[in-house]
Design a protein around this motif. Structure first.
Motif, PDB file in Angstrom:
ATOM      1  N   VAL A  47      -3.363  10.728  10.863  1.00  0.00           N
ATOM      2  CA  VAL A  47      -3.423  10.715   9.401  1.00  0.00           C
ATOM      3  C   VAL A  47      -4.239   9.524   8.914  1.00  0.00           C
ATOM      4  N   VAL A  48      -3.999   8.352   9.483  1.00  0.00           N
ATOM      5  CA  VAL A  48      -4.754   7.163   9.071  1.00  0.00           C
ATOM      6  C   VAL A  48      -6.230   7.324   9.412  1.00  0.00           C
ATOM      7  N   ASP A  49      -6.544   7.941  10.554  1.00  0.00           N
ATOM      8  CA  ASP A  49      -7.946   8.194  10.888  1.00  0.00           C
ATOM      9  C   ASP A  49      -8.590   9.116   9.857  1.00  0.00           C
ATOM     10  N   GLU A  50      -7.858  10.128   9.417  1.00  0.00           N
ATOM     11  CA  GLU A  50      -8.392  11.024   8.384  1.00  0.00           C
ATOM     12  C   GLU A  50      -8.594  10.278   7.066  1.00  0.00           C
ATOM     13  N   LEU A  51      -7.670   9.401   6.723  1.00  0.00           N
ATOM     14  CA  LEU A  51      -7.831   8.600   5.506  1.00  0.00           C
ATOM     15  C   LEU A  51      -9.068   7.710   5.614  1.00  0.00           C
ATOM     16  N   GLY A  52      -9.390   7.301   6.847  1.00  0.00           N
ATOM     17  CA  GLY A  52     -10.572   6.490   7.069  1.00  0.00           C
ATOM     18  C   GLY A  52     -11.857   7.235   6.797  1.00  0.00           C
ATOM     19  N   GLU A  53     -11.812   8.551   6.853  1.00  0.00           N
ATOM     20  CA  GLU A  53     -12.971   9.362   6.498  1.00  0.00           C
ATOM     21  C   GLU A  53     -13.085   9.555   4.987  1.00  0.00           C
ATOM     22  N   MET A  54     -11.987   9.346   4.277  1.00  0.00           N
ATOM     23  CA  MET A  54     -11.956   9.595   2.834  1.00  0.00           C
ATOM     24  C   MET A  54     -12.186   8.337   2.009  1.00  0.00           C
ATOM     25  N   TYR A  55     -11.707   7.190   2.502  1.00  0.00           N
ATOM     26  CA  TYR A  55     -11.671   5.984   1.683  1.00  0.00           C
ATOM     27  C   TYR A  55     -12.364   4.817   2.362  1.00  0.00           C
ATOM     28  N   TRP A  56     -12.368   3.693   1.645  1.00  0.00           N
ATOM     29  CA  TRP A  56     -12.896   2.446   2.205  1.00  0.00           C
ATOM     30  C   TRP A  56     -12.148   2.080   3.484  1.00  0.00           C
ATOM     31  N   ARG A  57     -12.797   1.364   4.365  1.00  0.00           N
ATOM     32  CA  ARG A  57     -12.144   0.858   5.581  1.00  0.00           C
ATOM     33  C   ARG A  57     -12.251  -0.659   5.555  1.00  0.00           C
ATOM     34  N   LYS A  58     -11.132  -1.312   5.687  1.00  0.00           N
ATOM     35  CA  LYS A  58     -11.123  -2.757   5.499  1.00  0.00           C
ATOM     36  C   LYS A  58     -10.070  -3.420   6.381  1.00  0.00           C
ATOM     37  N   ALA A  59     -10.414  -4.594   6.882  1.00  0.00           N
ATOM     38  CA  ALA A  59      -9.443  -5.454   7.553  1.00  0.00           C
ATOM     39  C   ALA A  59      -9.059  -6.538   6.564  1.00  0.00           C
ATOM     40  N   TYR A  60      -7.772  -6.665   6.285  1.00  0.00           N
ATOM     41  CA  TYR A  60      -7.327  -7.559   5.219  1.00  0.00           C
ATOM     42  C   TYR A  60      -6.998  -8.952   5.731  1.00  0.00           C
ATOM     43  N   GLY A  61      -6.838  -9.862   4.791  1.00  0.00           N
ATOM     44  CA  GLY A  61      -6.538 -11.253   5.095  1.00  0.00           C
ATOM     45  C   GLY A  61      -7.417 -12.164   4.266  1.00  0.00           C
ATOM     46  N   GLY A  62      -6.968 -13.394   4.073  1.00  0.00           N
ATOM     47  CA  GLY A  62      -7.788 -14.383   3.395  1.00  0.00           C
ATOM     48  C   GLY A  62      -7.397 -14.710   1.974  1.00  0.00           C
ATOM     49  N   GLN A  63      -6.511 -13.906   1.356  1.00  0.00           N
ATOM     50  CA  GLN A  63      -6.054 -14.263   0.017  1.00  0.00           C
ATOM     51  C   GLN A  63      -5.225 -15.541   0.072  1.00  0.00           C
ATOM     52  N   ASP A  64      -5.246 -16.309  -1.002  1.00  0.00           N
ATOM     53  CA  ASP A  64      -4.339 -17.442  -1.129  1.00  0.00           C
ATOM     54  C   ASP A  64      -2.908 -16.917  -1.097  1.00  0.00           C
ATOM     55  N   ALA A  65      -2.070 -17.520  -0.260  1.00  0.00           N
ATOM     56  CA  ALA A  65      -0.735 -16.973  -0.018  1.00  0.00           C
ATOM     57  C   ALA A  65       0.131 -16.990  -1.267  1.00  0.00           C
ATOM     58  N   PHE A  66       0.113 -18.091  -2.034  1.00  0.00           N
ATOM     59  CA  PHE A  66       0.978 -18.139  -3.201  1.00  0.00           C
ATOM     60  C   PHE A  66       0.480 -17.209  -4.291  1.00  0.00           C
ATOM     61  N   GLU A  67      -0.828 -17.162  -4.504  1.00  0.00           N
ATOM     62  CA  GLU A  67      -1.354 -16.239  -5.509  1.00  0.00           C
ATOM     63  C   GLU A  67      -1.044 -14.797  -5.122  1.00  0.00           C
ATOM     64  N   CYS A  68      -1.114 -14.492  -3.823  1.00  0.00           N
ATOM     65  CA  CYS A  68      -0.763 -13.154  -3.351  1.00  0.00           C
ATOM     66  C   CYS A  68       0.703 -12.849  -3.643  1.00  0.00           C
ATOM     67  N   LEU A  69       1.558 -13.839  -3.440  1.00  0.00           N
ATOM     68  CA  LEU A  69       2.979 -13.664  -3.742  1.00  0.00           C
ATOM     69  C   LEU A  69       3.178 -13.375  -5.223  1.00  0.00           C
ATOM     70  N   VAL A  70       2.500 -14.126  -6.075  1.00  0.00           N
ATOM     71  CA  VAL A  70       2.594 -13.917  -7.519  1.00  0.00           C
ATOM     72  C   VAL A  70       2.086 -12.536  -7.895  1.00  0.00           C
ATOM     73  N   ARG A  71       0.932 -12.158  -7.349  1.00  0.00           N
ATOM     74  CA  ARG A  71       0.350 -10.856  -7.655  1.00  0.00           C
ATOM     75  C   ARG A  71       1.316  -9.730  -7.291  1.00  0.00           C
ATOM     76  N   THR A  72       1.984  -9.869  -6.150  1.00  0.00           N
ATOM     77  CA  THR A  72       2.875  -8.810  -5.691  1.00  0.00           C
ATOM     78  C   THR A  72       4.144  -8.754  -6.528  1.00  0.00           C
ATOM     79  N   ILE A  73       4.664  -9.900  -6.943  1.00  0.00           N
ATOM     80  CA  ILE A  73       5.821  -9.906  -7.842  1.00  0.00           C
ATOM     81  C   ILE A  73       5.456  -9.211  -9.149  1.00  0.00           C
ATOM     82  N   LEU A  74       4.283  -9.483  -9.660  1.00  0.00           N
ATOM     83  CA  LEU A  74       3.851  -8.847 -10.906  1.00  0.00           C
ATOM     84  C   LEU A  74       3.746  -7.331 -10.756  1.00  0.00           C
TER      85      LEU A  74
END
Length: 279
Positions: free
Chosen positions: A34-61
């Motif tokens: 299923v994930v491989d099929e989604l890879g044919e439909m959408y962007w493919r990205k390896a995540y990481g690098g966001q500021d940890a506290f800002e990411c925490l705030v963004r997710t709480i919001l």
């Protein structure tokens, strides 16, 4: 191939990470396929690098609301409290956690009003900021902890912060820490995985996470999370999934058990309810 939307818990194109090539392969599990099929439909990205506290705030919001509603709240918060906000030249302005730990709650609540539950969320953000400053000393030290400490240790510590649940903790591990094998489970992922038969119909969010992290290759879990959310918005909607318009309407029809969906009656129930009715 679709671009990653800006209104996205990952932060969109400017939210860190890097494009990745996830070539379709002979997956060992249906979830992997299923994930491989989604890879044919959408962007493919390896995540990481966001500021940890800002990411925490963004997710709480983002809790209990859509990215369309939470993104403006995040932008307003950063404009008012972030390092580019101007005002005093005190060094703490470069440290979002220290700034928010001392913020006036009513002012913060007004700033993030578009995210909904703004009184509750402003309290959680201020409390989290104060706890992080008290224990880690600074936003940078917290960021290093998230990136370098054992992932399970980080997850357990994040879950002790008021307002931080499993999804929020996993988003910080993924989008900031760049940890492989982390598949955050939000409402869309919880619904789709059980509806498709990738997890038991009555599995809770943690149960779904365990099945997906077991069955999807570690390097594809982060992408699988964001792409499955997009698939839920476009095709596998809660009340009217695309399959009700016929097999050709859903690109993942052949991978799906359609638990809780009656295509003849055009009725939809939660997968857990469908199993309970069969007992």
């Amino acid at each position: 191939m679709a671009d990653e939307p800006s209104e996205n818990i990952s932060g969109g194109p400017g939210g860190g990470g890097s494009p990745a090539e996830f070539a379709p392969e002979n997956a060992d599990t249906r979830a992997g396929a299923v994930v491989d099929e989604l890879g044919e439909m959408y962007w493919r990205k390896a995540y990481g690098g966001q500021d940890a506290f800002e990411c925490l705030v963004r997710t709480i919001l983002s809790q209990n609301t859509s990215d369309v509603a939470s993104q403006p709240a995040h932008d307003s918060l950063m404009a008012r409290y972030g390092s580019e906000s101007g005002g005093s030249d005190e060094s703490d302005l470069s440290d979002l956690a220290k700034t928010l730990a001392d913020a006036d709650q009513s002012e913060l609540a007004e700033t993030i009003e578009s995210a909904g539950l703004y009184n509750q969320k402003s309290e959680m953000i201020i409390d989290a900021a104060a706890e992080i400053v008290d224990e880690f000393g600074s936003e940078d030290d917290f960021d290093a902890y998230v990136r370098e400490e054992d992932p399970q240790t980080v997850r357990n510590r994040l879950l002790k912060i008021h307002g931080v649940g499993p999804k929020t903790a996993d988003c910080v591990l993924l989008f900031s820490g760049g940890r492989g094998g982390v598949f955050p489970v939000d409402t869309h992922v919880h619904r789709i995985a059980r509806r498709m038969g990738l997890a038991p119909p009555d599995a809770d969010h943690e149960g779904v996470r365990e099945h997906l992290e077991r069955d999807v290759p570690a390097e594809k879990c982060g992408f699988g999370h964001t792409a499955m959310i997009q698939f839920g918005r476009e095709y596998c909607k809660a009340r009217k999934p695309a399959c009700l318009d016929g097999p050709e309407a859903c690109p993942l029809y052949d991978y799906c058990d359609r638990v809780g969906i009656d295509e003849l009656d055009e009725s939809v129930v939660d997968p857990a309810e469908a199993v309970a009715d069969d007992d």
